[in-house]
Design an enzyme around this catalytic site. Sequence first.
Site, PDB file in Angstrom:
ATOM      1  N   ASP A   1      55.300  14.079  32.324  1.00 55.28           N
ATOM      2  CA  ASP A   1      54.299  13.622  31.354  1.00 55.28           C
ATOM      3  C   ASP A   1      54.727  13.906  29.908  1.00 55.28           C
ATOM      4  O   ASP A   1      55.803  14.469  29.661  1.00 55.28           O
ATOM      5  CB  ASP A   1      52.962  14.313  31.700  1.00 55.28           C
ATOM      6  CG  ASP A   1      51.774  13.397  31.500  1.00 55.28           C
ATOM      7  OD1 ASP A   1      51.854  12.489  30.667  1.00 55.28           O
ATOM      8  OD2 ASP A   1      50.735  13.611  32.170  1.00 55.28           O
TER       9      ASP A   1
ATOM     10  N   GLU B   1      55.312   8.431  29.746  1.00 55.42           N
ATOM     11  CA  GLU B   1      55.231   8.594  28.292  1.00 55.42           C
ATOM     12  C   GLU B   1      54.231   7.621  27.691  1.00 55.42           C
ATOM     13  O   GLU B   1      54.049   7.611  26.470  1.00 55.42           O
ATOM     14  CB  GLU B   1      56.665   8.441  27.737  1.00 55.42           C
ATOM     15  CG  GLU B   1      56.860   8.514  26.268  1.00 55.42           C
ATOM     16  CD  GLU B   1      56.679   7.177  25.588  1.00 55.42           C
ATOM     17  OE1 GLU B   1      56.749   7.149  24.350  1.00 55.42           O
ATOM     18  OE2 GLU B   1      56.458   6.140  26.275  1.00 55.42           O
ATOM     19  N   TRP B   2      53.610   6.829  28.524  1.00 57.30           N
ATOM     20  CA  TRP B   2      52.527   5.890  28.182  1.00 57.30           C
ATOM     21  C   TRP B   2      52.956   4.700  27.319  1.00 57.30           C
ATOM     22  O   TRP B   2      52.123   3.966  26.800  1.00 57.30           O
ATOM     23  CB  TRP B   2      51.352   6.606  27.491  1.00 57.30           C
ATOM     24  CG  TRP B   2      51.021   7.943  28.042  1.00 57.30           C
ATOM     25  CD1 TRP B   2      50.766   8.245  29.343  1.00 57.30           C
ATOM     26  CD2 TRP B   2      50.922   9.185  27.327  1.00 57.30           C
ATOM     27  NE1 TRP B   2      50.502   9.578  29.483  1.00 57.30           N
ATOM     28  CE2 TRP B   2      50.595  10.184  28.257  1.00 57.30           C
ATOM     29  CE3 TRP B   2      51.067   9.529  25.976  1.00 57.30           C
ATOM     30  CZ2 TRP B   2      50.425  11.520  27.890  1.00 57.30           C
ATOM     31  CZ3 TRP B   2      50.895  10.860  25.614  1.00 57.30           C
ATOM     32  CH2 TRP B   2      50.580  11.830  26.564  1.00 57.30           C
ATOM     33  N   GLY B   3      54.251   4.527  27.092  1.00 54.29           N
ATOM     34  CA  GLY B   3      54.723   3.316  26.417  1.00 54.29           C
ATOM     35  C   GLY B   3      54.902   3.413  24.911  1.00 54.29           C
ATOM     36  O   GLY B   3      55.404   2.479  24.289  1.00 54.29           O
TER      37      GLY B   3
ATOM     38  N   ASP C   1      46.350   5.569  30.490  1.00 51.87           N
ATOM     39  CA  ASP C   1      45.891   5.695  31.886  1.00 51.87           C
ATOM     40  C   ASP C   1      45.006   4.546  32.345  1.00 51.87           C
ATOM     41  O   ASP C   1      44.150   4.063  31.608  1.00 51.87           O
ATOM     42  CB  ASP C   1      45.080   6.982  32.050  1.00 51.87           C
ATOM     43  CG  ASP C   1      45.960   8.211  31.965  1.00 51.87           C
ATOM     44  OD1 ASP C   1      47.136   8.075  31.559  1.00 51.87           O
ATOM     45  OD2 ASP C   1      45.474   9.298  32.304  1.00 51.87           O
TER      46      ASP C   1
END
Length: 396
Positions: A148, A181-183, A203
């Site tokens: 994460d 890394e959520w982009g 998320d």
Amino acid sequence: MKKKFLIALLLAQSIFTYSQEFTDLAKTPPMGWNSWNKFGCDVSEKLIMGMADAMVKSGMRDAGYNYIVIDDCWQIGRDNSGNIIADPERFPSGMKALGDYIHSKGLKFGIYSCAGSKTCQSRPGSRGYQFQDAKKYAEWGVDYLKYDWCFDEGQDAKSAYKTMSDALKESGRPMVFSICEWGGSKPWEWGEGIGHLWRTTADIRDCYQCTFDWGGLGILDIIDKQADLWKYAGPGHWNDPDMLEVGNGGMTFDENKTHFSMWSMLASPLMAGNDLRDLDPVTAQILMNKEVIAVNQDAKGQQARRFMDMGEYEIWAKPLADGKVAVCFLNRTNTVWNLNYDWKKQTMYFVEEVNIRKQAYDVRDVWEHKSIGNTESKLVKSIPAHGVLMVVLSKK
Ligand code: GAL
């Protein structure tokens, strides 16, 4: 001179073999189960063992799901030598024993950590301990790491993920590396070779369309964010639009079908996020639709492209091995789409092998499990609100 050439050749060969081995760990999108969407921080060895049992008993393992991943909150601190410690109350037998149990079921063991000093739930992260943690995971028999990006403290994302990737490679145990890394730093541009999959968005939420201030997204908005990323996906390196919410109760049957169909079209990892111990027949039917899974797991490894965007009606196509193609009609609206589709009107210009104007194709509905005609005649169907029609075309 000859000797130098030989050394260079051997080196090139070993780099090739090495990167081939890395790719082979996720030649098709990883499939499994992850604790986060349903259980959040409430993880324990009892829960994980129960899920491993259920994975086998429900038929999920035989349908292709094999990773059991413990997300955040399993870790509680570090000992005096810096070794990461699992919560002894929740995991009294220890992680090695849990890994052995998962393996004894013919499944693989996944774990979670973070590139920051702390995880998103403020447990110890891996910053500064990457090599030590990777070694520990290898000792425990870990096969998959989700990593994460909370408490990143200004690190450069690519270098932070590269460090953990190097640590995993040095650990001596092959592990799939999931970049979470959520982009934000466009991991699709740098992730190949560092990890096997990278999250492309914030998320997922268990809803068809909803957005949250902190960035959580429903499935429709996530789908939209994948449309331009098709070129970055392929064997060993996948876009990850987040884990599945199928079966968690927030969506209708058709919405869950849309979710699962589109994740399959997008060659997304299929990580179930529901309670497998009490799998209702409808959820089981969706998660274990072998024809849809086959589209997801197709050896060609291509992500679908949206080739027709008519506002609220869309058509996506995913080229498959053996000259086939999966096509998904997506109805974004709140009412039925009365489809009357002439296959010959549009060309799927990017699907080289398929030429519908020259050749007739059988049209197989992969939810109804039957042929519904061929491309010589119009496709007439009602697609429910928020629903899909997903078909596979193959030469007649
Ligand atoms: C988020 C991540 C989620 C989950 C959670 C755990 O950053 O996107 O999938 O892992 O952290 O705290």
